[in-house]
Design an enzyme around this catalytic site. Structure first.
Site, PDB file in Angstrom:
ATOM      1  N   HIS A 237       0.882  -1.163   0.000  1.00  0.00           N
ATOM      2  CA  HIS A 237       0.000   0.000   0.000  1.00  0.00           C
ATOM      3  C   HIS A 237       0.927   1.223   0.000  1.00  0.00           C
ATOM      4  O   HIS A 237       1.873   1.276   0.782  1.00  0.00           O
ATOM      5  CB  HIS A 237      -0.875  -0.029   1.255  1.00  0.00           C
ATOM      6  CG  HIS A 237      -2.011   0.934   1.213  1.00  0.00           C
ATOM      7  ND1 HIS A 237      -1.833   2.292   1.227  1.00  0.00           N
ATOM      8  CD2 HIS A 237      -3.350   0.743   1.130  1.00  0.00           C
ATOM      9  CE1 HIS A 237      -3.010   2.882   1.156  1.00  0.00           C
ATOM     10  NE2 HIS A 237      -3.950   1.959   1.095  1.00  0.00           N
ATOM     11  N   ARG A 259      -5.392  10.350  -1.553  1.00  0.00           N
ATOM     12  CA  ARG A 259      -4.841  10.644  -2.894  1.00  0.00           C
ATOM     13  C   ARG A 259      -5.972  10.844  -3.882  1.00  0.00           C
ATOM     14  O   ARG A 259      -5.925  11.728  -4.732  1.00  0.00           O
ATOM     15  CB  ARG A 259      -3.947   9.493  -3.359  1.00  0.00           C
ATOM     16  CG  ARG A 259      -2.611   9.446  -2.680  1.00  0.00           C
ATOM     17  CD  ARG A 259      -1.728   8.362  -3.275  1.00  0.00           C
ATOM     18  NE  ARG A 259      -2.245   7.033  -3.033  1.00  0.00           N
ATOM     19  CZ  ARG A 259      -2.668   6.188  -3.961  1.00  0.00           C
ATOM     20  NH1 ARG A 259      -2.619   6.514  -5.230  1.00  0.00           N
ATOM     21  NH2 ARG A 259      -3.126   4.985  -3.641  1.00  0.00           N
TER      22      ARG A 259
END
Ligand SMILES: Cc1cc2nc3c(=O)[nH]c(=O)nc-3n(C[C@H](O)[C@H](O)[C@H](O)COP(=O)(O)OP(=O)(O)OC[C@H]3O[C@@H](n4cnc5c(N)ncnc54)[C@H](O)[C@@H]3O)c2cc1C
Length: 581
Positions: A237, A259
């Site tokens: 991740h 994000r």
């Protein structure tokens, strides 16, 4: 001292896979004797509790299991075993209804009463069902209550250490474990055994899974001669929290939504760098962002603790605080201001796509042994979609429970154990008591660094070969390292030693498989072989233990449902529709 007991069905692990197996076996036949043995406390350990994002199921009008299947196959870079992937997407629809309507989970809903589906990366439809960002706690708490409510026997703080075969070695007789509280050994003879110990790449410097996981299930399976596939496929991740020394929060996931919402990634000097790597910038997929961050770290463009920054304040401090409440609070706990400042992040090892080879009904090549959850290999291929992990463990856990119950009811008898195996495995576990005390933690630190640097996000043959040699050395050194405290009663240092042994064995399988795959697919990136290779001629890696060595091979992927270049979705651009199975 060796205690002995028997049970019809023995389940190792109490995550989504283990608890679903227990409930489905009980529902199939309440007269069966079912035992759940778990390294921690039932329902309080493992990663299913930690699920934040949610659970993928194709429920909404316009979505379909075919669409979910195609996303899973494309996301897995055409390496998933297709009959398993089909079972997953079909079963997820049934399982999510069961979680809500039979087990009592409450998931978030829209104003019109329909289930809320959120967007997750790599999916052509919003199909991730959730309870805020605490989905796993909702699922595990309800499962745990249901198991407590039934006469299902619990062996808590019991660590499985070996699969014990019959004297001829052609079937499983039961499992040797350590009662961690008393330190006594216990052999549980069982007609059927489910391995659901949840994998977990905790051998990397930065990782997300719970601390109780040390790949024991995979290590036991290797020693029992079972085959594992796709072991090179470790998912990172991109944004694990980098909290600095003195806290266990490092590695904790900062969710992808940051994000997705427009958060910036900055190098140590404050420069945005993602557009140097991908035209989608910070919104590129997990694997690309992880590789970009790793490359920046390797070039030395880092923050004080050696990562990069994530910054959100340009989106409005109050807005960020409102939309990402849990994340903002978690960062504040570690002294970081996510809404108004910068937070240090680093890629973090999250999930193992690889695991033990199993069949859609959860049987394995060893009669008596069944498999479900993150210990298993083949469902996700080269990459797991966010939301497909908990679906995998709950769907196959339920199937395993039903299969085991059916097999016991067909008249399976107890199989006698190979007593010499019990003796050998007991001696193996007691080995550290026979050696002079050494610095176990230093060995663990070396493992974390070597897996991170040589078998991590970016790989090449030189690094992998060095990693394999270093792992061999580490294994030898561990065998010469003993424990300062000689007692077996709740001796957690003893369990640290056993954890390290499992982690080193499974790390060797990861490194060897990574060297074997000379192309780059999904989570596996070889700098010396950056191309993905011919999809139509895709192969998967298989590893098994022969004597003390690992044997590697490759097998062709069976495109029994859909071939590269085709789709199950009618009219999908450039792809002829093929019949669904
Ligand atoms: C932080 C985090 C967030 C995640 N978010 C998501 C998400 O949003 N969506 C999603 O789909 N997936 C997510 N995942 C992945 C998901 O958690 C896993 O795919 C899934 O829960 C694994 O279930 P399992 O039952 O196989 O294993 P687990 O739930 O990990 O359970 C394993 C069990 O085995 C026990 N055990 C281990 N070793 C032994 C031993 N030797 N003897 C006896 N017992 C043993 C453990 O104590 C534990 O009880 C996330 C994972 C993490 C770490």
């Amino acid at each position: 001292m060796l205690e002995r007991s028997t049970t019809d069905i023995l389940i190792l692990g109490s995550g989504g896979a283990g608890l679903f197996a227990a409930l489905h076996a009980f529902n199939a036949d309440p007269d069966l004797q079912i035992t759940v043995a778990v390294k921690g406390l039932l329902g309080k350990c493992g990663c299913t509790r930690m699920v934040q994002g949610g659970y993928n199921a194709a429920l909404m009008p316009g979505d379909s299991v075919e669409r979910h299947f195609m996303d899973t196959i494309a996301g897995g870079k055409w390496l998933p075993r297709q009959d398993l992937a089909w079972r997953l997407v079909e079963g997820a629809v049934e399982r999510i209804r069961e979680l809500e309507n039979e087990l009592g989970c409450f998931f978030d809903r829209n104003a019109d009463g329909t289930l809320h589906n959120k967007a997750f990366a790599g999916q052509s439809f919003d199909r991730t069902i959730h309870k805020g960002d605490l989905t796993g706690i909702e699922i595990i708490n309800r499962l745990m209550e249901q198991v407590w409510d039934r006469p299902i026997q619990r062996l808590e703080e019991h660590r499985a250490i070996a699969l014990i075969p019959t004297p001829t070695g052609d079937a499983l007789s039961g499992v040797l474990m350590i009662d961690m509280r008393s330190g006594n050994f216990r052999f549980v003879q069982a007609k059927t055994v489910l391995l659901a110990t949840g994998g977990g790449p905790t051998m990397y410097r930065y990782h997300t899974p719970s601390g109780d996981k040390s790949c024991d299930g995979m290590a036991m399976a290797l020693r029992a001669g079972l085959r594992l596939r796709d072991m090179e496929m470790v998912q990172f991740h991109p944004t694990g929290l980098l909290a600095g020394p003195g806290t266990h929060m490092t590695g904790t996931v900062l969710e992808e939504g940051l994000r997705g919402a427009g958060g910036y990634l900055l190098d140590g000097a404050g420069k945005r760098f993602m557009y140097d790597y991908d035209e989608r910038g910070e919104r590129a997929t997990r694997d690309i962002v992880s590789r970009a961050i790793f490359a920046e770290m390797r070039a030395g463009n880092t923050t004080p603790h050696g990562g990069v920054y994530i910054e959100m304040k340009h989106l409005g401090v109050d807005d960020v605080r409102r939309r990402f409440k849990g994340m903002v609070e978690r960062c504040a706990d570690c002294g970081f201001d996510l809404a108004g400042g910068r937070v240090e992040v680093v890629p973090t090892a999250h999930y193992m796509m690889g695991g033990i080879i199993f069949e859609p009904d959860c049987t394995t090549s060893l009669p008596g042994l069944y498999l479900a959850g993150e210990d298993s290999g083949g469902v996700h291929g080269a990459n797991r979609l966010g939301g497909n992990g908990v679906a995998n463990s709950t769907v196959f856990g339920g199937i395993a429970g039903e299969t085991m119950a059916a097999h016991v009811r067909q008249g399976l008898a107890f199989r006698e154990p190979d007593e010499s195996s019990i003796e050998i495995e007991t001696a193996r576990a007691r080995h550290p008591f026979t050696k002079p005390p050494g610095d176990l933690n230093a060995l663990r630190e070396r493992l974390l660094d070597l897996m991170w640097n040589q078998v991590g996000v970016l790989r090449d043959s030189t690094g992998l070969e060095q990693g394999i040699a270093d792992l061999d050395d580490l294994k030898c050194e561990l065998m010469e390292t003993g424990l300062a405290d000689g007692g077996q009663v709740f001796n957690l240092t003893w369990h640290d030693w056993l954890n390290l042994q499992s982690q080193i064995n499974v790390s060797q399988a990861i490194a060897r498989a990574a060297l074997k795959r000379e192309n780059s697919r999904g989570a596996h990136f070889r700098e010396d072989f950056p191309g993905e290779g011919d999809l139509a001629a895709s192969t998967y890696t298989v590893v098994r233990m022969v004597g003390d060595s690992l044997e590697l091979s490759v097998k062709p992927v069976d495109f029994s449902i859909v071939k590269p270049g085709s789709s199950l979705i009618d009219g999908e651009a450039g792809m002829p529709a093929v019949a669904a199975k």
